[in-house]
Every structure is written in C-alpha cells, then in structure tokens.
Design a protein around this motif. Structure first.
Motif, PDB file in Angstrom:
ATOM      1  N   GLN A  67     -14.429  43.705 -10.427  1.00  0.00           N
ATOM      2  CA  GLN A  67     -14.178  42.957  -9.191  1.00  0.00           C
ATOM      3  C   GLN A  67     -15.125  43.340  -8.062  1.00  0.00           C
ATOM      4  O   GLN A  67     -15.613  42.491  -7.344  1.00  0.00           O
ATOM      5  N   TRP A 108      -8.312  35.761 -13.002  1.00  0.00           N
ATOM      6  CA  TRP A 108      -8.328  34.701 -11.988  1.00  0.00           C
ATOM      7  C   TRP A 108      -7.971  35.253 -10.606  1.00  0.00           C
ATOM      8  O   TRP A 108      -7.417  36.333 -10.479  1.00  0.00           O
ATOM      9  N   VAL A 109      -8.345  34.467  -9.587  1.00  0.00           N
ATOM     10  CA  VAL A 109      -8.060  34.836  -8.202  1.00  0.00           C
ATOM     11  C   VAL A 109      -6.850  34.024  -7.744  1.00  0.00           C
ATOM     12  O   VAL A 109      -6.819  32.805  -7.888  1.00  0.00           O
ATOM     13  N   LEU A 144      -4.026  39.670  -5.061  1.00  0.00           N
ATOM     14  CA  LEU A 144      -5.248  38.891  -4.872  1.00  0.00           C
ATOM     15  C   LEU A 144      -5.783  38.367  -6.203  1.00  0.00           C
ATOM     16  O   LEU A 144      -6.280  37.254  -6.292  1.00  0.00           O
ATOM     17  N   SER A 145      -5.679  39.178  -7.240  1.00  0.00           N
ATOM     18  CA  SER A 145      -6.215  38.731  -8.533  1.00  0.00           C
ATOM     19  C   SER A 145      -5.346  39.235  -9.664  1.00  0.00           C
ATOM     20  O   SER A 145      -4.540  40.157  -9.491  1.00  0.00           O
ATOM     21  N   GLU A 184      -4.401  42.885  -2.098  1.00  0.00           N
ATOM     22  CA  GLU A 184      -5.395  42.654  -1.031  1.00  0.00           C
ATOM     23  C   GLU A 184      -5.821  43.960  -0.361  1.00  0.00           C
ATOM     24  O   GLU A 184      -6.927  44.079   0.151  1.00  0.00           O
TER      25      GLU A 184
END
Ligand SMILES: O=C(O)CCC(=O)C(=O)O
Ligand SMILES: [Fe+2]
Length: 297
Positions: A111, A248-249, A157-158, A287
């Motif tokens: 990431q 994925w985000v 976030l992901s 996050e």
C-alpha cells in the motif's frame, strides 16, 4: 570513502528462508504479481500473494482457535449469531508468528512504503464449511462507534481478502462484487469504472484489431480467477484460488478536507460454499493508527 550502509539481510527467494517475527528485513522477498481489475473503485487481483509455507502455516491454525464470526450493525453492536455471516473466524496479531509478521509487512509495503504498521488490524482468518456464507456487506463500518479516530484509527480504508485453503472438491465460495463489471462483460459500467482496458469501440477504429475470436480468447484468460460461468448481470465473482488475494479501496477520496465516506460500490459477498470448504483471510487497513488494544498488544 564509501559511507557505511546498514547491512541488509537479503533472503533468497528459492529457499524461502524462515521469516523472523522481530525483523521485517528477514521476510522472504515477495513473488506475487498484480492485475488491475478496476480503477474506481480501485480493485487489484494478486495471484500468489501468499507463499506455500505461509499457506501451510495458516492452514495449521488449530480448530479450537475459531469462533463463530461476528458482524457489526449500523448502531455498532456486534453479534455473532447473525444469519448473514455463518463462518467462523479467529484473529492473528502481527507478533503471533514470523509468517503472520511477514504477511502483514507485505500488505503494508503493497500500500505504501511509508504506511505506519499501526494502521493494520490483526489479520482475520475465516473458515467456511458446506452451507456457510457471508451475505452482501461492506467492510467499512456504517456505525461511527466502530470507526473512532482515538481507538480504531477511523474507518477501514482498504481490504485484502486472500484465499488460504480451498478444498479440491469445492463448489461455490466465490467472492462476489455485484456492482462491479467483469472484464469483458457486455454490461457497460455507467461510471462504475471496471473493464479498464476493454475496447469501447467494439471492433471499430483502425483495421487489423483483434477479431471476435481473438478477443474472446483474451477475455478467457481471466476465467482462471473470475467465475466466467456466472451471468454478468450478477457483477464480478472471484473464484476462490488458494494463495491469491483481492485488494480494494473501501473509502472515497476526501474532498476539501472532509471526512472520507464509504464507497457503496465495494459491497461484496462470500457466496455459499455448496460443497467442500474454504478458508480466507482479511487484512484491513485503517485510515489512521489503531490503539494497541485493538491491535492485540
Ligand atoms: O468469503 C469471502 O469470499 C469474502 C469474505 C468477506 O468479505 C469478509 O470476511 O469480510
Ligand atoms: Fe468483506
């Protein structure tokens, strides 16, 4: 005179040396590849995200460690008897073993090299037997109480969802994203953003492009990872392939300094395992930094 550089331990890919829980530099170099599935939301398919020794290690997690999986509702209340999620799960903090340490570190580096490890939740293993499933849901929380900045580091976030064990006789057990288009699907995403490099002109344009047979052959390349037998109206269904991961985000980018909001297009489901068994693994990144309490410290 040459500056003194810190000595780096370089692991040999062929030998898959034992990872060291305390020292991420000792993790074996990764051997995964990546395939872009969607730009918006960002979805990336990662074959061989897990090494064979990591797979064996995770598969040997004792059955007694697993409990019925829980879900959080929009009020933030957790329940573990929801009919929407019938799998069992266990969580593994990064310091639980060298393998888990290295998988977590790989997810971090994938990431951003500058991502603080405290953003990553303990890994979660999820086991499904015949008849078990996880209905459509988002990994981001709808309840603010599960996404506080002070304790939880905000929202998720992901996500990575990796396939750890897939029995040879499995039927079902795919991971479906109903709002995403499969590559090559007839349904054109109206702003959904998938099928990134699909030919929009469908054969128009300069002569010499691929004919329908060639195009179909190329699209078939996906079928080892994507369930091409599913009607495309159902969206995009990943097959459970041992060692692969889908990344994925979950949240939309911030605008003008406002808080991020969940991306509804990331709704997905763990389809019922109709025969056989499946074990998966969630790696969720917040996050912000999570408190030690939630990272299993
Ligand atoms: O089992 C799957 O394919 C997906 C599971 C999932 O989405 C989850 O555990 O959050
Ligand atoms: Fe999920």
């Amino acid at each position: 005179m040459a500056a003194h550089l810190p000595r780096l331990s370089v692991a040999k890919a062929t030998q898959e040396p034992l990872a060291d829980a305390r020292n991420p530099d000792l993790c074996p170099p990764h051997t995964y590849t990546t395939h872009l599935i969607s730009l918006s939301p960002l979805v990336i398919y990662i074959p061989s995200f897990l090494s064979t020794s990591e797979i064996s290690h995770l598969q040997s997690t004792p059955l007694s460690a697993f409990e019925r999986s829980s879900v959080a509702d929009s009020s933030g209340a957790q329940s573990s008897n929801a009919t929407t999620r019938t799998s069992s799960s266990t969580s593994l903090s990064a310091n639980s073993s060298p393998h888990v340490r290295c998988i977590t570190e790989r997810a971090r580096q994938f990431q951003s090299l500058s991502l603080d490890p405290a953003h990553i939740e303990p890994l979660q293993l999820v086991k499904y037997g015949a008849g078990q499933q996880y209905h459509e849901h988002t990994d981001w929380f709808t309840s603010p109480s599960q996404a506080t900045w002070e304790e939880h580091g905000g929202n998720r976030l992901s996500s990575f969802f990796a396939y750890v064990e897939v029995s040879d006789d499995i039927i079902g057990g795919g991971t479906r994203f109903p709002f995403l288009d499969a590559p090559g699907a007839e349904r054109h995403g109206e702003g959904l953003g998938t099928g990134v490099f699909r030919d929009p002109a469908m054969g128009l344009g300069p002569p010499g492009g691929p004919n329908a047979t060639e195009r179909a052959k190329r699209e078939e390349e996906w079928c080892k990872w994507i369930d091409c037998n599913e009607p495309w109206e159902n969206g995009l269904t990943f097959r459970p392939v041992e060692g692969s991961a889908v990344f994925w985000v979950n949240l939309l980018p911030t605008k003008g300094g406002k808080a991020r909001v969940g991306d509804e297009r990331t709704v997905h489901a763990g389809l019922p395992v109709l025969r056989g068994r499946k074990m998966g693994m969630n790696i969720w990144t917040r996050e912000g930094r999570m408190s030690g309490k939630y990272r299993g410290e």
